[in-house]
Scaffold this active site. Structure first.
Site, PDB file in Angstrom:
ATOM      1  N   SER A 232      42.466  33.666  34.970  1.00  0.00           N
ATOM      2  CA  SER A 232      42.457  34.815  34.463  1.00  0.00           C
ATOM      3  C   SER A 232      43.681  35.311  33.901  1.00  0.00           C
ATOM      4  CB  SER A 232      41.937  35.647  36.020  1.00  0.00           C
ATOM      5  OG  SER A 232      42.192  36.983  35.846  1.00  0.00           O
TER       6      SER A 232
ATOM      7  N   TYR B 251      42.665  38.009  44.803  1.00  0.00           N
ATOM      8  CA  TYR B 251      42.244  37.426  43.441  1.00  0.00           C
ATOM      9  C   TYR B 251      43.602  36.701  42.675  1.00  0.00           C
ATOM     10  CZ  TYR B 251      39.604  36.859  39.066  1.00  0.00           C
ATOM     11  OH  TYR B 251      38.679  36.656  37.895  1.00  0.00           O
TER      12      TYR B 251
END
Length: 268
Positions: free
Chosen positions: A154, A167
């Site tokens: 990401s 995350y």
């Protein structure tokens, strides 16, 4: 001839979103698919996860392309279950060439609202799950004479996005795993790369809430989330096209790469 004609790809989180898109895109270019998804809900995740019905839809879309697919409900946190899936899939489809370690979850909260359960579920799924997906597949890639592993990271694997601490930790960890294995596995002609999307138009992205309220409290942090291109999100297929390139022989000397498909998010 398709760009991955005759190859077999293992895709996690394949019931919908990026996982389904990757499976279908690779099938369009000639690959057969081993697909897994948990098809169950985690209490810590605020949006619905993939379902058995959605995994069945992935099967339909791949088979409509006249490709074979083995689809199984399995949790990437369970290495033994994943190993059985991959071993059985290879026994049926004949080989393994491509791994898309894509399954992941996400939550949004300030640092002092991260519960032990949120931390553990996120790291277990997004980091340990990626590790499990890779290590159960590597023996089959070696047997095939090489292959390509693509892990979904990401923009949060490159920069310190606020309100996403578990995350961010997991997605940075995925990069480290990929680079380490890229060095170890090069002698087997196995390439290992990461893909780094900005926000993607998936059920995960649509289901996440709370960021706007947090940015209202901390407006100086808002620009961290802005893309350079005048778009807020990209399509799953945009990421799948990057996955396809990394899976194909066109990328035969590409390894250890952090491949951004982020509309310029990480250059701001």
């Amino acid at each position: 001839m398709g760009r991955v004609e005759g190859k077999v790809a293992f895709v996690t989180g394949a019931a919908r979103g990026q996982g389904r898109s990757h499976a279908v895109r690779l099938a369009e270019e000639g690959a057969d698919i081993i697909a897994v998804d948990i098809c169950a809900q985690l209490e810590t995740v605020p949006y619905p996860l993939g379902t058995a019905e959605e995994l069945a839809q992935t099967v339909k879309e791949v088979e409509a392309l006249d490709r074979r697919i083995v689809a199984v409900e399995a949790d990437v946190r369970d290495a033994d279950a994943l190993r059985r899936v991959v071993d059985d899939g290879v026994a049926e489809l004949g080989r393994l060439d491509i791994v898309c370690a894509n399954a992941g979850i996400c939550t949004i909260q300030a640092w002092d609202e991260v519960t032990p359960a949120v931390w553990q579920d996120t790291l277990d799924t997004n980091l340990t799950g990626v590790w499990n997906s890779m290590v159960v597949a590597v023996p089959h890639l070696i047997a095939a004479g090489g292959g390509s592993i693509i892990a979904t990271s990401s923009t949060a694997g490159i920069k310190g996005l606020p309100f996403l601490a578990p995350y961010v930790a997991a997605k940075h960890g995925v990069v480290g795993i990929a680079k380490s294995l890229a060095n170890e596995l090069a002698k087997h002609r196995i390439r290992v790369n990461t893909v780094h999307p900005t926000g993607v138009d998936t059920p995960m992205g649509a289901g996440l809430g709370g960021l706007e309220a947090l940015l209202t409290r901390e407006p100086a942090l808002g620009p961290i989330f802005m893309n350079t291109f005048p778009v807020e999100i990209v399509d799953p297929r945009d990421i799948s096209n990057a996955v396809l390139f990394l899976a194909s022989d066109e990328a035969r000397y590409v390894t250890g790469l952090e491949f951004t498909v982020d509309a310029g998010n990480t250059i701001r």
